[in-house]
Motif scaffolding. Structure first.
Motif, short mmCIF file in Angstrom:
data_model
loop_
_atom_site.label_atom_id
_atom_site.label_comp_id
_atom_site.label_asym_id
_atom_site.label_seq_id
_atom_site.Cartn_x
_atom_site.Cartn_y
_atom_site.Cartn_z
N ASN A 208 0.83 -1.19 0.00
CA ASN A 208 0.00 0.00 0.00
C ASN A 208 0.88 1.26 0.00
OD1 ASN A 208 -1.75 2.24 1.29
ND2 ASN A 208 -3.21 0.60 0.95
N ARG A 209 0.45 2.28 -0.73
CA ARG A 209 1.24 3.50 -0.84
C ARG A 209 1.11 4.41 0.38
NH1 ARG A 209 0.07 5.48 -7.11
NH2 ARG A 209 1.01 3.67 -8.14
N ARG A 210 0.08 4.21 1.18
CA ARG A 210 -0.16 5.09 2.33
C ARG A 210 0.53 4.56 3.58
NH1 ARG A 210 -4.66 7.91 0.91
NH2 ARG A 210 -4.71 8.14 -1.34
N ASP A 221 -8.22 2.52 2.94
CA ASP A 221 -7.22 3.16 2.09
C ASP A 221 -5.80 2.85 2.54
OD1 ASP A 221 -9.14 4.21 0.52
OD2 ASP A 221 -9.06 6.24 1.32
N ARG A 222 -5.61 2.67 3.84
CA ARG A 222 -4.27 2.41 4.37
C ARG A 222 -3.88 0.94 4.29
NH1 ARG A 222 -4.35 3.74 10.20
NH2 ARG A 222 -6.61 3.84 10.13
N GLY A 228 -7.58 -3.84 -3.62
CA GLY A 228 -7.95 -2.45 -3.81
C GLY A 228 -7.66 -1.93 -5.20
N HIS A 231 -4.28 2.32 -7.98
CA HIS A 231 -3.55 3.52 -7.59
C HIS A 231 -3.28 3.58 -6.08
CE1 HIS A 231 -7.78 4.70 -6.84
NE2 HIS A 231 -7.27 5.49 -5.92
N LEU A 232 -3.83 2.65 -5.30
CA LEU A 232 -3.62 2.65 -3.86
C LEU A 232 -2.41 1.81 -3.44
CD1 LEU A 232 -7.29 2.36 -2.56
CD2 LEU A 232 -5.84 4.40 -2.60
N SER A 233 -1.84 1.03 -4.34
CA SER A 233 -0.72 0.16 -3.96
C SER A 233 0.21 -0.06 -5.13
CB SER A 233 -1.25 -1.20 -3.45
OG SER A 233 -1.98 -1.86 -4.47
N CYS A 315 -15.33 3.40 -0.55
CA CYS A 315 -13.93 3.52 -0.20
C CYS A 315 -13.50 4.89 -0.71
CB CYS A 315 -13.10 2.42 -0.86
SG CYS A 315 -11.40 2.31 -0.31
N GLU A 318 -10.05 8.49 -5.12
CA GLU A 318 -8.98 9.33 -5.63
C GLU A 318 -8.80 9.16 -7.12
OE1 GLU A 318 -5.35 9.25 -3.66
OE2 GLU A 318 -6.15 10.07 -1.81
#
Length: 382
Positions: A208-210, A221-222, A228, A231-233, A315, A318
């Motif tokens: 995950n990017r967050r 999102d985290r 997911g 773009h989230l990971s 969710c 973005e």
């Protein structure tokens, strides 16, 4: 000793038992309790989603040797038709054990899951099964390889979300597994997916990017990885051979253990497994998302390399697309499914303008409908 899945002699020739045959209790004269477990397990093992029956087989001990399988799992509560049915956990000595039935209630689950929780504030997640478990009274129905595989949605919870899930969503839970969240090794949640066969073990890692500790963001999102939006990971390579060796060893131990506790009644030939490493670099098995048995290789569809998982809606948004399958994408506005390569980013301004235009069109249609009703209504008597 009857060979499960083998042939039995009869006056009219050999009879072949279906690997997914449903056997009523009254028809099981001569079969041991262990044989009934094998038949029930086989009926639910081959699936795309969450192979929850695998947890029971991993919990059982190899009776001749008295040995337990060498695998570590988080606290895992199996839900059937919305109610908690079984609670498995890893003991201090490293074996899989089961909680007593009197402890299987929402209050105890909440207390245990929130105790020594992840510093990220993410407490647990629920993997909703895309298909119900088969019971003995149901007819024999095998999913044809041409049918689309069932999906399983994963939803992550903080303490408030878990409390709501346990105490306020009785009619929404359905069938699936609730697992305690394992804090990752680092600041970003990571999941490792393994495609295992006796000769090949292929690993994929998605991170995950967050920052998993950033509580300003929604837990989904985290935490989301494979399930997911893209773009989230990020998909990251698996360096070195130690992780591959560890995963392959765990998978082989699982296959050997399942064969041992079922008297070779169930032999797994291929699996798609989800793993995670914690802050102490220990390997945890989360669940199996696809399982195939050796005796059914010609009759069953191929092993899904895709875990058939998706994040729940809503969710936080973005981008204009929610990936619901690795090969398909869905438009957030019209819900149309298109090839994933056709997904393009658009601005928030365009989305807002589109939403405003749709709202205005709805108001206009409602106004015209009201005017039409007024004109067609009969005059009231004085």
């Amino acid at each position: 000793r009857l060979g499960l899945g083998g042939r039995l002699g009869s006056p009219n020739g050999p009879i072949v038992l279906s690997p997914r045959a449903r056997v009523r209790a009254s028809d099981m004269a001569g079969l041991s309790a262990d044989a009934s477990v094998v038949l029930r397990a086989r009926a639910n093992m081959e699936c795309d989603g969450v192979a929850s029956q695998l947890f029971e087989l991993l919990w059982r001990k190899d009776l001749p040797k008295g040995l337990a399988v060498e695998v570590r799992i988080p606290d895992t509560v199996l839900y059937r038709s919305g109610a908690p049915a079984v609670w498995y956990f890893t003991s201090v000595e490293g074996s899989i054990k089961k909680k007593k039935k009197e402890k299987l209630n929402s209050e105890r689950i909440f207390d245990e899951f929130t105790r020594k929780a992840s510093p990220s504030g993410i407490i647990a997640y629920f993997v909703a099964s895309g298909q119900e478990e088969t019971v003995e009274d149901e007819p024999d129905t095998r999913r044809d390889s041409s049918e689309p595989a069932s999906k399983s949605a994963i939803e992550y919870f903080d303490a408030d979300g878990l409390h709501e899930f346990l105490f306020e969503r009785d009619h929404e839970r359905g069938t699936g597994i609730l697992q305690k969240f394992i804090h990752p090794n680092g600041e970003h949640n990571t999941m490792v997916r393994a495609l295992w066969s006796p000769n090949v073990c292929v690993l994929e890692r998605r991170t995950n990017r967050r920052n998993v500790n950033d509580r300003r963001l929604d837990a989904n999102d985290r935490a989301v990885t494979f399930e997911g939006a893209d773009h989230l990971s990020d998909m990251l390579p698996v360096h070195g051979s130690s992780l591959v060796t560890s995963v392959h060893h765990v998978a082989e131990s699982m296959v050997e253990h399942v064969a041992a506790v079922t008297g070779d009644g169930i032999v797994i030939s291929r699996m798609a497994l989800s793993f995670k490493t914690d802050a102490r670099d220990r390997l945890w098995l989360l669940f199996a998302s696809s399982v195939r048995l050796r005796e059914n290789e010609r009759a069953t569809p191929t092993l899904r390399s895709d875990p058939a998982l998706e994040a729940p809606r809503p969710c936080s948004f973005e981008g204009p697309w929610e990936v619901v399958d690795s090969r398909r994408a869905r438009c957030q506005t019209c819900a149309a499914k298109v090839p994933a390569g056709s997904a393009f980013e658009i601005s928030y301004r365009a989305l807002i303008a589109h939403a405003d235009a749709e709202a205005a069109a709805r108001r206009s249609r409602a106004s015209l409908a009201q005017e039409g009703e007024a004109q067609s209504a009969p005059e009231a008597d004085e």
